[in-house]
Design a protein around this motif. Structure first.
Motif, PDB file in Angstrom:
ATOM      1  N   ALA A 182       0.854  -1.178   0.000  1.00 18.38           N
ATOM      2  CA  ALA A 182       0.000   0.000   0.000  1.00 18.38           C
ATOM      3  C   ALA A 182       0.893   1.232   0.000  1.00 18.38           C
ATOM      4  O   ALA A 182       2.083   1.152   0.331  1.00 18.38           O
ATOM      5  CB  ALA A 182      -0.914  -0.004   1.220  1.00 18.38           C
ATOM      6  N   GLU A 183       0.325   2.393  -0.369  1.00 21.73           N
ATOM      7  CA  GLU A 183       1.121   3.614  -0.445  1.00 21.73           C
ATOM      8  C   GLU A 183       0.359   4.789   0.158  1.00 21.73           C
ATOM      9  O   GLU A 183      -0.852   4.936  -0.044  1.00 21.73           O
ATOM     10  CB  GLU A 183       1.470   3.936  -1.909  1.00 21.73           C
ATOM     11  CG  GLU A 183       2.361   2.879  -2.551  1.00 21.73           C
ATOM     12  CD  GLU A 183       2.648   3.140  -4.024  1.00 21.73           C
ATOM     13  OE1 GLU A 183       3.546   2.474  -4.576  1.00 21.73           O
ATOM     14  OE2 GLU A 183       1.970   4.004  -4.624  1.00 21.73           O
ATOM     15  N   HIS A 184       1.108   5.611   0.895  1.00 22.48           N
ATOM     16  CA  HIS A 184       0.591   6.869   1.426  1.00 22.48           C
ATOM     17  C   HIS A 184       1.317   7.997   0.686  1.00 22.48           C
ATOM     18  O   HIS A 184       2.549   8.007   0.634  1.00 22.48           O
ATOM     19  CB  HIS A 184       0.857   6.984   2.933  1.00 22.48           C
ATOM     20  CG  HIS A 184       0.261   5.882   3.737  1.00 22.48           C
ATOM     21  ND1 HIS A 184      -0.883   6.050   4.503  1.00 22.48           N
ATOM     22  CD2 HIS A 184       0.630   4.588   3.905  1.00 22.48           C
ATOM     23  CE1 HIS A 184      -1.186   4.910   5.099  1.00 22.48           C
ATOM     24  NE2 HIS A 184      -0.275   4.013   4.757  1.00 22.48           N
ATOM     25  N   TRP A 185       0.565   8.944   0.130  1.00 19.68           N
ATOM     26  CA  TRP A 185       1.152  10.047  -0.618  1.00 19.68           C
ATOM     27  C   TRP A 185       0.901  11.364   0.102  1.00 19.68           C
ATOM     28  O   TRP A 185      -0.241  11.673   0.476  1.00 19.68           O
ATOM     29  CB  TRP A 185       0.542  10.157  -2.018  1.00 19.68           C
ATOM     30  CG  TRP A 185       0.830   8.985  -2.928  1.00 19.68           C
ATOM     31  CD1 TRP A 185       1.711   7.971  -2.710  1.00 19.68           C
ATOM     32  CD2 TRP A 185       0.229   8.730  -4.204  1.00 19.68           C
ATOM     33  NE1 TRP A 185       1.716   7.091  -3.769  1.00 19.68           N
ATOM     34  CE2 TRP A 185       0.812   7.540  -4.705  1.00 19.68           C
ATOM     35  CE3 TRP A 185      -0.715   9.383  -4.963  1.00 19.68           C
ATOM     36  CZ2 TRP A 185       0.448   6.988  -5.929  1.00 19.68           C
ATOM     37  CZ3 TRP A 185      -1.082   8.859  -6.195  1.00 19.68           C
ATOM     38  CH2 TRP A 185      -0.501   7.663  -6.670  1.00 19.68           C
ATOM     39  N   ILE A 186       1.966  12.168   0.261  1.00 23.32           N
ATOM     40  CA  ILE A 186       1.859  13.482   0.892  1.00 23.32           C
ATOM     41  C   ILE A 186       2.477  14.502  -0.057  1.00 23.32           C
ATOM     42  O   ILE A 186       3.668  14.391  -0.400  1.00 23.32           O
ATOM     43  CB  ILE A 186       2.592  13.530   2.246  1.00 23.32           C
ATOM     44  CG1 ILE A 186       2.100  12.404   3.161  1.00 23.32           C
ATOM     45  CG2 ILE A 186       2.418  14.905   2.910  1.00 23.32           C
ATOM     46  CD1 ILE A 186       2.998  12.158   4.347  1.00 23.32           C
ATOM     47  N   VAL A 187       1.721  15.482  -0.493  1.00 21.99           N
ATOM     48  CA  VAL A 187       2.224  16.503  -1.405  1.00 21.99           C
ATOM     49  C   VAL A 187       2.968  17.574  -0.600  1.00 21.99           C
ATOM     50  O   VAL A 187       2.420  18.121   0.359  1.00 21.99           O
ATOM     51  CB  VAL A 187       1.078  17.147  -2.211  1.00 21.99           C
ATOM     52  CG1 VAL A 187       1.597  18.291  -3.076  1.00 21.99           C
ATOM     53  CG2 VAL A 187       0.386  16.103  -3.078  1.00 21.99           C
TER      54      VAL A 187
END
Length: 501
Positions: A429-434
């Motif tokens: 799974a992946e968590h993305w933070i801009v």
């Protein structure tokens, strides 16, 4: 393996005759892995693409140098480097095309492909200037004048090579022994001399009639093809088979060979069967009509860390410091430290090269052994032998900043307008933070925007895509978690860059 010729010799460079040269196709030979400049240069990001000088790569500097000489540019490069080549060619002022080799087969095959393409395009009698992508020649005007001095010989049917006026008895280069002056203004070539031992190199220098072999050539495409037919017909035959009857027909009728984004892909099977040999061994040492023109200006093949060091000014103790390097009580030490402070304390005759994931410390006398270190690291399956922590991608880059059991943290940069593939992962799974810019996120059937300091979550097995809709680079942090985090855990459904595996 490199040096810069003496500045005094540069003063004797012959003057420009002011006679305009005919249009020349500049062919940039962009192969090679540059392992002597490890850990900065690696197989996945060779030295010709590394921004070594004034924020520019050696390929960019080469393109700048040759683009004013002719009507167009060809680049012969590895398929795996195509997007790095494209990045380096942005802003080029003349038409350009890139031939993508499925595998490296040395300079004879690379030059044959370029000459065959010229022949197919009706320019068999046109002049072609073959240049390595990884040389540094700071005086572009002097180089251009030297090339013009070889035009008459090349138009008359000679293969013209350009030799470097030697400044010390190098054992790292082959030598060209000059003969008498030819009627066309160039010099005859008496012989080519293999890389010599130290005593032989000293004797050659004292002769006063030798030049370093720089691997730069000027000739008509038809002349090169005739020479290959005479001396290396198997190489020419393999390249003809790999490059069908015309580039246009290849693109239209042979699905394995395509032209897109100015890229031409030779057919892999016949090209892979081609013998790997340099143009020097395959042709030049056997060909009769070879001429040489001396170049007296500054030149370096940037072939070792000693050569890179020579590109920086020295302090009063002979130290050459780049980036955040600091020295105290050190002498004749080169430190490359772009990322963090590196201190050379009481060192002497050392090369210290710092990168985020590997450090090289070597005595200057051992600079030529770096390639042996890389070979040993490869045998031990150490990833840093081949790839950087920061990896270039056609859409931008990623930097693996932390890795532990069941997690990995990456910084990701996406170019304006670029997109990653539509994809999914089976094991993570992946968590993305801009952190900068705006992200357009596809997650399943949803499409939504994220701005700075906003985040989202991509579950295992979810179809997803990241796109930068803005005019500035998008930067984000990605946290991966799962049982397997390898780059091969990816299933692509759509990809702008034709990568489906």
């Amino acid at each position: 393996m490199s040096s810069t010729s003496s500045s005094a010799a540069a003063l004797t460079q012959p003057k420009n005759t002011n006679i305009p040269a005919p249009p020349i196709t500049a062919v940039i030979l962009c192969g090679g892995s540059g392992t002597r400049l490890w850990p900065l240069s690696r197989k996945s990001f060779p030295k010709q693409f590394v921004p070594l000088i004034g924020g520019k790569s050696l390929l960019q500097l080469t393109l700048d140098r040759v683009s004013g000489l002719g009507q167009r540019v060809m680049v012969v490069a590895a398929e795996s480097h195509r997007f790095m080549v494209a990045d380096n060619m942005q802003g080029l002022s003349c038409p350009a095309q890139t031939i993508l080799e499925p595998t490296g087969r040395n300079t004879a095959a690379a030059m044959a492909l370029a000459a065959l393409l010229a022949e197919q395009q009706g320019q068999a009698d046109g002049l072609m200037l073959f240049c390595p992508a990884d040389h540094h020649i700071p005086d572009a005007a002097a180089f251009g004048d030297t090339v013009k001095q070889g035009v008459a010989a090349a138009e008359g049917g000679a293969i013209v090579t350009f030799g470097i006026s030697p400044s010390f008895p190098s054992t790292a280069y082959g030598y060209i022994q000059q003969g008498p002056k030819r009627p066309d203004g160039a010099l005859a070539v008496q012989s080519f001399i293999e890389k010599p031992q130290a005593d032989r190199a000293q004797a050659l220098l004292l002769q006063g009639d030798v030049l370093w072999n720089a691997g730069i050539f000027l000739c008509r495409a038809s002349v090169l093809l005739q020479a290959l037919e005479a001396h290396a017909p198997d190489i020419l035959s393999a390249c003809r088979a790999a490059l069908p009857a015309s580039a246009i027909a290849a693109a239209e009728h042979a699905p394995q060979s395509t032209q897109d984004q100015h890229w031409l892909r030779p057919l892999a099977e016949p090209f892979n069967a081609c013998r790997s040999e340099s143009i020097d061994y395959a042709v030049l040492e056997h060909h009769a009509n070879i001429a040489v023109v001396p170049y007296f200006g500054a030149w370096s093949d940037v072939g070792s860390w000693n050569a890179v060091a020579e590109l920086s000014p020295a302090d009063s103790d002979g130290n050459r410091l780049e980036g955040q390097a600091v020295s105290l009580g050190a002498s004749n030490t080169f430190v490359h430290a772009p990322h963090r402070p590196v201190v050379a304390l009481g060192t002497k005759d050392l090369l210290i090269i710092d990168t985020p994931d590997a450090v090289l410390v070597a005595h200057r006398d051992s600079a030529e052994m770096v390639k042996e270190v890389v070979a040993r690291l490869e045998k031990q399956d150490i990833a840093q032998a081949i790839i950087h922590r920061k990896v270039a991608r056609p859409w931008g880059w990623y930097d693996s900043i932390d890795l532990g059991e069941r997690f990995q943290v990456k910084r990701i940069g996406v170019k304006p307008g670029a997109s990653l593939s539509l994809q999914k992962h089976h094991h993570r799974a992946e968590h993305w933070i801009v952190v900068k810019g705006t992200a357009e996120v596809t997650r399943g059937t949803e499409v939504f925007l994220l701005s700075e300091n906003q985040s989202t979550y991509i579950p295992i097995g979810e179809l997803h895509r990241l796109h930068n809709p803005g005019k500035m680079e998008l930067e984000m942090i990605e946290v991966q978690s799962g049982s397997y985090l390898g780059e091969d855990d990816i299933v692509r459904f759509e990809d702008l860059y034709s990568r489906m595996s």
